[in-house]
Design a protein around this motif. Structure first.
Motif, short mmCIF file in Angstrom:
data_model
loop_
_atom_site.label_atom_id
_atom_site.label_comp_id
_atom_site.label_asym_id
_atom_site.label_seq_id
_atom_site.Cartn_x
_atom_site.Cartn_y
_atom_site.Cartn_z
N ALA A 164 -8.66 9.47 7.45
CA ALA A 164 -9.82 10.22 6.93
C ALA A 164 -9.33 11.51 6.30
N ARG A 165 -10.22 12.18 5.59
CA ARG A 165 -9.91 13.51 5.09
C ARG A 165 -10.33 14.53 6.14
N THR A 166 -9.64 15.65 6.16
CA THR A 166 -10.03 16.72 7.08
C THR A 166 -10.95 17.72 6.38
N GLN A 182 -0.97 11.71 -3.46
CA GLN A 182 -1.94 12.77 -3.78
C GLN A 182 -1.62 13.33 -5.16
N THR A 183 -2.63 13.90 -5.79
CA THR A 183 -2.39 14.60 -7.05
C THR A 183 -1.32 15.67 -6.84
N GLU A 184 -1.36 16.29 -5.67
CA GLU A 184 -0.45 17.39 -5.38
C GLU A 184 1.02 16.96 -5.39
N HIS A 187 -11.46 7.50 -6.82
CA HIS A 187 -11.59 8.82 -7.45
C HIS A 187 -11.94 9.83 -6.38
N ARG A 188 -11.30 10.99 -6.49
CA ARG A 188 -11.48 12.02 -5.48
C ARG A 188 -12.63 12.94 -5.88
N LEU A 189 -13.63 13.05 -5.02
CA LEU A 189 -14.78 13.89 -5.33
C LEU A 189 -15.01 14.86 -4.19
N ASP A 196 0.87 -1.17 0.00
CA ASP A 196 0.00 0.00 0.00
C ASP A 196 0.91 1.23 0.00
N HIS A 197 0.59 2.23 -0.79
CA HIS A 197 1.34 3.49 -0.69
C HIS A 197 0.40 4.67 -0.83
N TRP A 198 0.79 5.75 -0.16
CA TRP A 198 -0.11 6.91 -0.01
C TRP A 198 0.36 8.05 -0.90
N GLY A 224 -4.44 17.57 4.06
CA GLY A 224 -5.88 17.35 3.94
C GLY A 224 -6.30 15.97 4.42
N ASP A 225 -5.31 15.14 4.78
CA ASP A 225 -5.61 13.82 5.34
C ASP A 225 -5.32 13.84 6.83
N ALA A 226 -6.08 13.02 7.56
CA ALA A 226 -5.83 12.87 9.00
C ALA A 226 -5.39 11.44 9.25
P1 AMP Z 1 -5.83 11.88 -5.51
O1 AMP Z 1 -5.28 13.25 -5.39
O2 AMP Z 1 -7.01 11.77 -6.40
O3 AMP Z 1 -4.76 10.86 -5.83
O4 AMP Z 1 -6.39 11.50 -4.08
C1 AMP Z 1 -5.56 11.63 -2.98
C2 AMP Z 1 -6.27 11.20 -1.75
O5 AMP Z 1 -6.63 9.81 -1.85
C3 AMP Z 1 -5.40 11.30 -0.51
O6 AMP Z 1 -5.38 12.59 0.02
C4 AMP Z 1 -6.07 10.28 0.39
O7 AMP Z 1 -7.21 10.82 1.01
C5 AMP Z 1 -6.49 9.19 -0.57
N1 AMP Z 1 -5.44 8.16 -0.65
C6 AMP Z 1 -4.55 8.00 -1.64
N2 AMP Z 1 -3.77 6.92 -1.39
C7 AMP Z 1 -4.17 6.40 -0.21
C8 AMP Z 1 -3.75 5.29 0.61
N3 AMP Z 1 -2.78 4.50 0.21
N4 AMP Z 1 -4.40 5.09 1.78
C9 AMP Z 1 -5.41 5.89 2.16
N5 AMP Z 1 -5.86 6.94 1.44
C10 AMP Z 1 -5.24 7.20 0.27
#
Ligand code: AMP
Ligand code: COA
Length: 632
Positions: free
Chosen positions: A493-495, A391-393, A504-506, A387-389, A478-480
């Protein structure tokens, strides 16, 4: 010290040295003499005096290094029953021609080009062809409706739009051209030309003088070489959801992006040039930008461009067929794709029909990777599931388990540890660092490492305000979440008002803006409710005007249709309940998170600031009518 820890420590103590070394992984016209310009804090600029070209690095340099005959792109389209391959040499010629075609329409370095396309090779050629002459591309996901496309046209003011006659979704053909025409009608800015790929399934009508068929547009054009660009020059704008209906145009630079992505391929994904990488996403999202197009090609890998779904095209075995047929080493997708496969083929019987010996890793991102899905994938595939975390940013992973550096223990529920350059603290509402295990806002020390967004297109003030104001000295993610004693990060969660539907981010704010436009809806709130397949689904609660005499079911149906028409089907907006009133605090703030907990049947408490607690019972009763709030 472990390999990961010493690498992270180096990136922290000698950030400039670390990234200058990583910068050696790409080819420069003028190599940078320093890594970072921090003179305009909170703006930052990586490799400020470096000069390079992203398309050259992704294509031409591999041809020059003798990889011209290697496949750069494998297009596999089970939904149309077609497939094709493009070598690096072919891709070089096609991007050079595309660049010449853009030039013939007057597109110059810095001009914007919108790409509104399905998952076909021409979309990748268009992205790279823009990069070749420094035109700034903005890819708009095909599942967005005309009104959303219009917003992006007005914001990015493209000279040219590249599109296709249609896309293919299971059981239907999506006509892109009428959506494009409607968007251009709606937008104030008008592109001077549109270039349309006419697909076999449907030929679009072209507007004389404005629209050109793809091949006709390429007729007789010059093949252009890559132009030298400042590393800080924008490569692309990618719109993402924020708190309002106005999407934010995330701006990505050329140099930092290429360096970070190139570095990530071996460090995080353990890839070597020549191997096959597959990101099963869509080029309309950041994962598609970074890991279908740029990173694999920058690193000299073969990338799979897949036009299909994890199930139904034709079945839940298609991922295994693609892996076996193309000898994929790394598969990267969203957990929702695996939930869909697991649901359709829980025993993994279809896997057994294919030789999956090439697959070494599965990477997941885009939404929380639920432990059930991760465990199922691990048991069935017998490869590490990472799993990896993201963001578009950021454009690449903030936290990951770097397979090419050190295989750290995997902890279910965590995307593991921060990647070099991301110094993460968990902060309370006052900005103080909280102890391990405690929930807080996830913040990243300024600056973001290379590939971090350079600004919001046309909105420098919003960039500062949205990301760098709440916690001085930090980027607000923007994430908690929380960190454990070993430094593993957990995303909970998102803040803000962002929800995550099938990766998909909505923005719930965006959906609310559309609902509020319905003449019979007096007030509304949209929340994200848990969904077994898509992670979350949007659920609208609407209050009708007291004098509204029309049947509630009609208004519910119209509300759903309105969101699909304005935002697009990707919103997956199908759940609406009519309520008498919305629960609010005494200061008038709608209690969305309490309602989401009630809907999900999670423990909830009556907020101390609530105006009238009895409303919550009414809400629970209404939610029960559509199968939610079971335990409330
Ligand atoms: P996006 O910018 O469309 O890629 O969405 C980014 C958001 O998706 C992040 O700020 C998180 O809320 C969520 N997200 C992306 N990857 C993960 C992950 N591995 N675990 C939990 N949430 C994630
Ligand atoms: N053009 C037009 N419409 C599109 C589209 C596109 N490019 N992509 C999706 N849509 C439509 C779909 O047809 C669907 O419409 P419908 O609800 O009217 O049938 C709607 O948008 C939602 O699409 P999707 O999110 O793909 O859901 P689905 O129900 O069709 O499929 C999954 C469910 C799980 C199979 C699917 O979400 C999936 O493959 N997810 C992978 C995740 C992913 O790629 N995430 C990207 C970030 S990594």
């Amino acid at each position: 010290m472990s390999a990961y820890k010493s690498l992270f420590a180096k990136a922290t103590s000698d950030s400039q040295g670390f990234w200058l070394e990583a910068a050696n992984g790409i080819d420069w016209v003028l190599p940078p003499s320093s890594a970072l310009d921090e003179s305009r804090k909170p703006f930052y600029s990586w490799f400020p005096d470096g000069v390079m070209n992203t398309c050259f690095n992704a294509v031409d340099r591999h041809v020059m290094a003798g990889r011209g005959a290697q496949n750069a792109l494998i297009y596999d389209s089970p939904i149309t029953g077609s497939s094709s391959k493009l070598t690096f040499a072919e891709l070089q010629q096609k991007t050079a021609q595309f660049a010449g075609m853009l030039q013939s329409f007057g597109v110059e370095t810095g001009d914007r080009v919108i790409i509104y396309m399905p998952m076909i090779p021409e979309a990748v050629i268009a992205m790279l062809g823009c990069a070749r002459i420094g035109a700034v591309h903005s890819v708009v996901f095909g599942g967005f409706a005309a009104a959303e496309l219009a917003k992006r046209i007005d914001d990015a003011t493209p000279k040219v739009i590249i599109s296709a006659s249609c896309g293919h979704e299971p059981n239907r053909i999506v006509e892109y051209k009428p959506l494009l025409d409607a968007a251009i009608d709606m937008s104030e800015h008008k592109p001077s030309h549109c270039v349309i790929v006419q697909r076999d399934a449907l030929k679009a009508e072209l507007v004389p003088g404005r629209d050109f068929e793809w091949h006709d547009a390429h007729d007789g054009v010059a093949e252009l070489p890559p132009v030298p660009l400042a590393a800080s020059a924008p490569l692309y704008i990618l719109y993402t959801s924020g708190t309002t209906g106005q999407p934010k145009g995330i701006v990505r630079d050329n140099g930092g992006h290429a360096v970070a992505l190139n570095w990530s391929m071996s460090a995080i994904y353990d890839m070597s040039p020549g191997e096959v990488y597959w990101a099963a996403s869509d080029i309309g999202w950041v994962v598609g930008h970074s890991y279908i197009v740029y990173a694999p090609l920058l690193f000299g890998c073969t990338s799979v461009l897949f036009e299909g779904k994890p199930i139904g095209t034709p079945d839940a075995g298609v991922f295994w067929r693609v892996i076996a047929e193309h000898k994929v080493k790394v598969l990267f997708t969203a957990p929702t794709a695996f939930r869909a496969i697991k649901r359709a083929d829980p025993e993994g019987a279809l896997m057994k029909q294919h030789d999956l010996s090439s697959l070494e890793y599965l990477f997941l991102a885009g939404e929380r990777a639920d432990p059930d899905t991760v465990t199922w994938a691990e048991n069935k595939l017998k490869v590490p599931v990472i799993d990896h975390w993201w963001q578009t940013e950021t454009g690449w992973s903030i936290c990951a388990n770097p397979m090419g550096i050190e295989k750290l223990p995997i902890k279910l529920g965590s995307p593991s540890v921060p990647m070099p350059g991301y110094e993460i603290d968990i902060l309370d509402s006052e900005g103080a660092i909280v102890p391990p295990g405690e929930l807080g806002a996830i913040a990243i020390k300024w600056p973001l490492p290379p590939s971090g967004m350079s600004t919001i297109w046309g909105a420098d003030d919003a960039f500062v305000e949205k990301y760098f104001t709440t916690f001085p000295g930090y980027y607000e993610s923007g994430d908690a979440g929380f960190k454990d004693e070993d430094g593993y990060v957990y995303i909970m969660a998102r803040t803000d008002d962002v929800i995550n539907v099938a990766g998909h981010r909505l923005s719930t704010g965006q959906l609310e803006e559309v609902l509020a436009d319905h003449p019979d809806i007096a007030e509304c709130a949209v929340i994200g409710v848990a969904d077994e397949l898509k992670g979350q689904l949007p659920l609208g609660m609407i209050c009708l005007y007291p004098n509204c005499q029309r049947p509630a079911e009609d208004i519910v149906a119209e509300a759903i249709a309105l969101v699909k028409e304005r935002v697009g089907r990707v919103s997956a907006f199908n759940l609406v309940v009519v309520v008498e009133r919305l629960p609010k605090t005494r200061s008038g703030k709608v209690l969305r998170s309490t309602m989401a907990k009630i809907a999900d049947g999670q423990p909830w408490t009556i907020p101390a600031t609530i105006d009238d607690p009895t409303i919550l019972d009414e809400i629970a009763a209404q939610l029960k009518t559509i199968g939610y709030a079971e335990n409330a």
